[in-house]
Design a protein around this motif. Structure first.
Motif, PDB file in Angstrom:
ATOM      1  N   ALA A 154       8.899  17.861   9.678  1.00 13.37           N
ATOM      2  CA  ALA A 154       9.391  16.480   9.663  1.00 13.37           C
ATOM      3  C   ALA A 154       8.284  15.503  10.025  1.00 13.37           C
ATOM      4  N   GLU A 155       7.533  15.820  11.066  1.00 18.47           N
ATOM      5  CA  GLU A 155       6.466  14.931  11.522  1.00 18.47           C
ATOM      6  C   GLU A 155       5.382  14.780  10.455  1.00 18.47           C
ATOM      7  N   ARG A 156       4.956  15.894   9.883  1.00 18.92           N
ATOM      8  CA  ARG A 156       3.910  15.842   8.850  1.00 18.92           C
ATOM      9  C   ARG A 156       4.401  15.096   7.620  1.00 18.92           C
ATOM     10  N   SER A 157       5.659  15.300   7.269  1.00 10.37           N
ATOM     11  CA  SER A 157       6.210  14.638   6.087  1.00 10.37           C
ATOM     12  C   SER A 157       6.256  13.127   6.276  1.00 10.37           C
ATOM     13  N   ALA A 158       6.606  12.679   7.477  1.00  9.95           N
ATOM     14  CA  ALA A 158       6.600  11.239   7.756  1.00  9.95           C
ATOM     15  C   ALA A 158       5.191  10.683   7.632  1.00  9.95           C
ATOM     16  N   ASP A 159       4.223  11.391   8.179  1.00  8.08           N
ATOM     17  CA  ASP A 159       2.830  10.929   8.102  1.00  8.08           C
ATOM     18  C   ASP A 159       2.367  10.806   6.654  1.00  8.08           C
ATOM     19  N   ARG A 160       2.827  11.711   5.802  1.00  8.14           N
ATOM     20  CA  ARG A 160       2.393  11.691   4.398  1.00  8.14           C
ATOM     21  C   ARG A 160       2.899  10.465   3.639  1.00  8.14           C
ATOM     22  N   THR A 161       3.919   9.794   4.151  1.00 12.51           N
ATOM     23  CA  THR A 161       4.403   8.602   3.440  1.00 12.51           C
ATOM     24  C   THR A 161       3.377   7.476   3.458  1.00 12.51           C
ATOM     25  N   ALA A 162       2.391   7.557   4.356  1.00 14.24           N
ATOM     26  CA  ALA A 162       1.353   6.520   4.393  1.00 14.24           C
ATOM     27  C   ALA A 162       0.603   6.447   3.059  1.00 14.24           C
ATOM     28  N   ALA A 163       0.453   7.568   2.389  1.00 16.61           N
ATOM     29  CA  ALA A 163      -0.291   7.597   1.125  1.00 16.61           C
ATOM     30  C   ALA A 163       0.555   7.185  -0.078  1.00 16.61           C
ATOM     31  N   MET A 164       1.847   6.952   0.144  1.00 13.96           N
ATOM     32  CA  MET A 164       2.762   6.655  -0.951  1.00 13.96           C
ATOM     33  C   MET A 164       2.906   5.160  -1.182  1.00 13.96           C
ATOM     34  N   LYS A 165       3.216   4.806  -2.398  1.00 11.47           N
ATOM     35  CA  LYS A 165       3.554   3.424  -2.754  1.00 11.47           C
ATOM     36  C   LYS A 165       5.066   3.262  -2.670  1.00 11.47           C
ATOM     37  N   ALA A 166       5.512   2.255  -1.957  1.00  8.41           N
ATOM     38  CA  ALA A 166       6.951   2.045  -1.779  1.00  8.41           C
ATOM     39  C   ALA A 166       7.600   1.650  -3.097  1.00  8.41           C
ATOM     40  N   MET A 167       8.706   2.295  -3.398  1.00  2.45           N
ATOM     41  CA  MET A 167       9.428   2.021  -4.645  1.00  2.45           C
ATOM     42  C   MET A 167      10.823   1.460  -4.398  1.00  2.45           C
ATOM     43  N   ARG A 168      11.250   1.417  -3.146  1.00  2.00           N
ATOM     44  CA  ARG A 168      12.588   0.919  -2.823  1.00  2.00           C
ATOM     45  C   ARG A 168      12.519   0.026  -1.591  1.00  2.00           C
ATOM     46  N   GLY A 169      13.498  -0.861  -1.490  1.00  2.00           N
ATOM     47  CA  GLY A 169      13.589  -1.726  -0.324  1.00  2.00           C
ATOM     48  C   GLY A 169      12.579  -2.866  -0.347  1.00  2.00           C
ATOM     49  N   ARG A 170      12.514  -3.597   0.770  1.00  4.05           N
ATOM     50  CA  ARG A 170      11.620  -4.740   0.867  1.00  4.05           C
ATOM     51  C   ARG A 170      10.167  -4.338   0.683  1.00  4.05           C
ATOM     52  N   ALA A 171       9.817  -3.149   1.152  1.00  4.15           N
ATOM     53  CA  ALA A 171       8.433  -2.691   1.031  1.00  4.15           C
ATOM     54  C   ALA A 171       7.980  -2.605  -0.419  1.00  4.15           C
ATOM     55  N   ALA A 172       8.932  -2.387  -1.344  1.00  4.23           N
ATOM     56  CA  ALA A 172       8.573  -2.259  -2.756  1.00  4.23           C
ATOM     57  C   ALA A 172       7.958  -3.548  -3.307  1.00  4.23           C
ATOM     58  N   TYR A 173       8.314  -4.687  -2.714  1.00  5.49           N
ATOM     59  CA  TYR A 173       7.753  -5.955  -3.170  1.00  5.49           C
ATOM     60  C   TYR A 173       6.260  -6.053  -2.887  1.00  5.49           C
ATOM     61  N   LEU A 174       5.759  -5.249  -1.961  1.00  2.00           N
ATOM     62  CA  LEU A 174       4.335  -5.275  -1.629  1.00  2.00           C
ATOM     63  C   LEU A 174       3.495  -4.520  -2.644  1.00  2.00           C
ATOM     64  N   GLY A 175       4.126  -3.670  -3.430  1.00  2.00           N
ATOM     65  CA  GLY A 175       3.370  -2.907  -4.414  1.00  2.00           C
ATOM     66  C   GLY A 175       2.327  -2.020  -3.757  1.00  2.00           C
ATOM     67  N   ASP A 176       1.094  -2.088  -4.244  1.00  2.00           N
ATOM     68  CA  ASP A 176       0.030  -1.247  -3.715  1.00  2.00           C
ATOM     69  C   ASP A 176      -0.295  -1.558  -2.257  1.00  2.00           C
ATOM     70  N   ARG A 177       0.060  -2.731  -1.786  1.00  2.00           N
ATOM     71  CA  ARG A 177      -0.218  -3.082  -0.392  1.00  2.00           C
ATOM     72  C   ARG A 177       0.630  -2.268   0.594  1.00  2.00           C
ATOM     73  N   SER A 178       1.663  -1.611   0.084  1.00  2.00           N
ATOM     74  CA  SER A 178       2.459  -0.750   0.961  1.00  2.00           C
ATOM     75  C   SER A 178       1.749   0.566   1.258  1.00  2.00           C
ATOM     76  N   ILE A 179       0.728   0.895   0.456  1.00  2.00           N
ATOM     77  CA  ILE A 179      -0.031   2.129   0.667  1.00  2.00           C
ATOM     78  C   ILE A 179      -0.878   1.978   1.928  1.00  2.00           C
ATOM     79  N   GLY A 180      -0.896   3.027   2.728  1.00  2.00           N
ATOM     80  CA  GLY A 180      -1.653   2.998   3.968  1.00  2.00           C
ATOM     81  C   GLY A 180      -0.794   2.809   5.193  1.00  2.00           C
ATOM     82  N   HIS A 181       0.510   2.637   4.985  1.00  2.00           N
ATOM     83  CA  HIS A 181       1.440   2.432   6.093  1.00  2.00           C
ATOM     84  C   HIS A 181       2.528   3.497   6.064  1.00  2.00           C
ATOM     85  N   VAL A 182       2.816   4.080   7.209  1.00  2.00           N
ATOM     86  CA  VAL A 182       3.904   5.051   7.318  1.00  2.00           C
ATOM     87  C   VAL A 182       5.230   4.320   7.169  1.00  2.00           C
TER      88      VAL A 182
END
Length: 206
Positions: A154-182
């Protein structure tokens, strides 16, 4: 993995979840400020406190009913997307456990509940949401992994979301700027999973 419906566990699980979110409220808010509204921690704390306030009545219920009622309480008290998603997860778990009674295989019950969350959020694995923790946790559970391994997954999987681009929710509006954040939802899910695994491990040793 068959479910042991032990109502006596409910009070303890409620408390460890409440305490974990209380201890990490500021951290979760900081994660959410980077890609969202900044209130995920306070929303989760409010929901956990609402559940805790009903702890005595919840602990008197059969386990499936308690889980379902906890889910409903979260829907009613947690703001943003987290309430419906966590609420759906727990309500579906409770309903499936009640239907299958003692013969339930919890890994199958969890998979059905996670799929319900995915439908509710119109999201998939890789979209940078709590699903990116829930699906790996299910996979580890289905393999009958030890509780400690499930928590680490669970912990490692959460950390891996930092490398992902958000596709849902408010974070999705940031596009590539969401990358780098858990993702804050993935982080709270990992924190709760770890707390639950630790508590269950300690309970088994008693």
């Amino acid at each position: 993995m068959a479910v042991q419906a032990e109502p006596v566990l409910v009070a303890g699980l409620i408390e460890v979840c409440r305490a974990t979110i209380a201890d990490n409220t500021d951290h979760l808010c900081a994660l959410d400020r980077a890609i969202g509204d900044g209130d995920h921690g306070t929303n989760m704390r409010r929901g956990c406190e609402a559940v805790s306030a009903e702890g005595e009545s919840l602990s008197s219920l059969p386990f499936p009913e308690a889980v379902e009622k906890i889910g409903l309480t979260l829907v009613m008290n947690v703001g943003g997307a987290a309430g419906p998603l966590y609420g759906t997860l727990l309500m579906e778990i409770g309903r499936e456990l009640r239907k299958s009674e003692e013969k339930a295989d919890f890994s199958q019950v969890l998979k059905q509940a996670i799929d319900a969350v995915a439908r509710r959020g119109r999201a998939h694995a890789g979209d940078k949401t709590l699903l990116d923790v829930l699906y790996p946790v299910h996979a580890a559970l289905a393999k009958r992994s030890p509780l400690g391994d499930i928590a680490r997954k669970a912990e490692r999987s959460a950390d891996r979301t930092a490398a992902m681009k958000a596709m849902r929710g408010r974070a999705a509006y940031l596009g590539d700027r969401s990358i780098g954040h858990v993702d804050p939802g993935a982080s709270s899910c990992a924190l709760l999973t770890t707390a639950i695994c630790r508590y269950l491990g300690e309970h088994r040793q008693q």
